[in-house]
Motif scaffolding. Structure first.
Motif, PDB file in Angstrom:
ATOM      1  N   PRO A 198       6.774   8.507  27.607  1.00 50.58           N
ATOM      2  CA  PRO A 198       6.151   7.273  27.133  1.00 50.58           C
ATOM      3  C   PRO A 198       5.147   7.487  25.994  1.00 50.58           C
ATOM      4  CG  PRO A 198       5.298   7.862  29.302  1.00 50.58           C
ATOM      5  CD  PRO A 198       6.412   8.815  28.983  1.00 50.58           C
ATOM      6  N   THR A 199       4.501   8.648  25.967  1.00 54.26           N
ATOM      7  CA  THR A 199       3.478   8.908  24.946  1.00 54.26           C
ATOM      8  C   THR A 199       3.613  10.331  24.405  1.00 54.26           C
ATOM      9  OG1 THR A 199       1.862   9.785  26.518  1.00 54.26           O
ATOM     10  CG2 THR A 199       1.823   7.402  26.142  1.00 54.26           C
ATOM     11  N   ARG A 203       2.096  12.855  26.878  1.00 60.06           N
ATOM     12  CA  ARG A 203       2.990  13.166  27.999  1.00 60.06           C
ATOM     13  C   ARG A 203       4.116  14.093  27.540  1.00 60.06           C
ATOM     14  NH1 ARG A 203       4.064   9.938  32.397  1.00 60.06           N
ATOM     15  NH2 ARG A 203       5.324  11.036  33.909  1.00 60.06           N
ATOM     16  N   SER A 229       3.408   8.740  16.838  1.00 58.85           N
ATOM     17  CA  SER A 229       2.879   7.828  17.840  1.00 58.85           C
ATOM     18  C   SER A 229       2.526   6.509  17.171  1.00 58.85           C
ATOM     19  CB  SER A 229       1.650   8.449  18.493  1.00 58.85           C
ATOM     20  OG  SER A 229       1.177   7.634  19.531  1.00 58.85           O
ATOM     21  N   LYS A 269      11.711   4.412  18.683  1.00 59.53           N
ATOM     22  CA  LYS A 269      10.945   4.661  19.905  1.00 59.53           C
ATOM     23  C   LYS A 269      11.699   5.659  20.774  1.00 59.53           C
ATOM     24  CE  LYS A 269       8.495   0.313  20.048  1.00 59.53           C
ATOM     25  NZ  LYS A 269       8.207  -0.918  20.795  1.00 59.53           N
ATOM     26  N   THR A 301      10.865   6.421  24.117  1.00 59.87           N
ATOM     27  CA  THR A 301      10.284   6.289  25.451  1.00 59.87           C
ATOM     28  C   THR A 301      11.179   6.884  26.532  1.00 59.87           C
ATOM     29  OG1 THR A 301      11.154   4.039  25.548  1.00 59.87           O
ATOM     30  CG2 THR A 301       8.859   4.293  24.881  1.00 59.87           C
ATOM     31  N   GLY A 306       1.018   0.121  23.245  1.00 59.30           N
ATOM     32  CA  GLY A 306       1.364   0.638  24.563  1.00 59.30           C
ATOM     33  C   GLY A 306       0.267   1.426  25.251  1.00 59.30           C
ATOM     34  N   THR A 349       2.694   4.799  21.602  1.00 57.49           N
ATOM     35  CA  THR A 349       4.095   4.929  22.011  1.00 57.49           C
ATOM     36  C   THR A 349       4.754   6.046  21.218  1.00 57.49           C
ATOM     37  OG1 THR A 349       4.194   2.564  22.486  1.00 57.49           O
ATOM     38  CG2 THR A 349       6.284   3.684  22.194  1.00 57.49           C
ATOM     39  N   LEU A 350       5.469   6.921  21.899  1.00 60.31           N
ATOM     40  CA  LEU A 350       6.144   8.056  21.262  1.00 60.31           C
ATOM     41  C   LEU A 350       7.320   7.575  20.416  1.00 60.31           C
ATOM     42  CD1 LEU A 350       6.372  11.177  21.054  1.00 60.31           C
ATOM     43  CD2 LEU A 350       7.966  11.045  22.980  1.00 60.31           C
TER      44      LEU A 350
END
Length: 82
Positions: A33-34, A37, A5, A27, A29, A9, A14-15
């Motif tokens: 998004p995370t 999540r 992470s 990234k 996303t 964001g 942000t994942l």
């Protein structure tokens, strides 16, 4: 590969997908998004969907390794030709 992470964001960050040697990160996303999540969705994922996602991950990992191999070979040919 590992999940990570970035501190951006929002509260959860942000994942990203991180290489084994921790040298590169991309990234992710498109997956979620995370990290929070992604974990929530993973826990609820049906078995068949998990297997399909795993096979897709293996497929793209093979493609990435092949592309890297071809790039290294092309660079070696370029160096030899110079």
């Amino acid at each position: 590969m590992k999940l990570g992470s970035l501190k951006e964001g929002g509260r959860d960050g942000t994942l990203v997908v991180v290489s084994k040697d921790l040298a590169r990160a991309v990234k992710a996303t498109g997956i979620a998004p995370t990290m929070q999540r992604a974990l929530e969705e993973f826990v609820r994922m049906p078995h068949q969907e998990y297997l399909a996602a795993y096979q897709q991950l293996q497929h793209f990992t093979r493609k990435a390794r092949q592309a890297k191999k071809e790039m290294v070979e092309a660079n070696l040919r370029l160096v030899i030709s110079i």
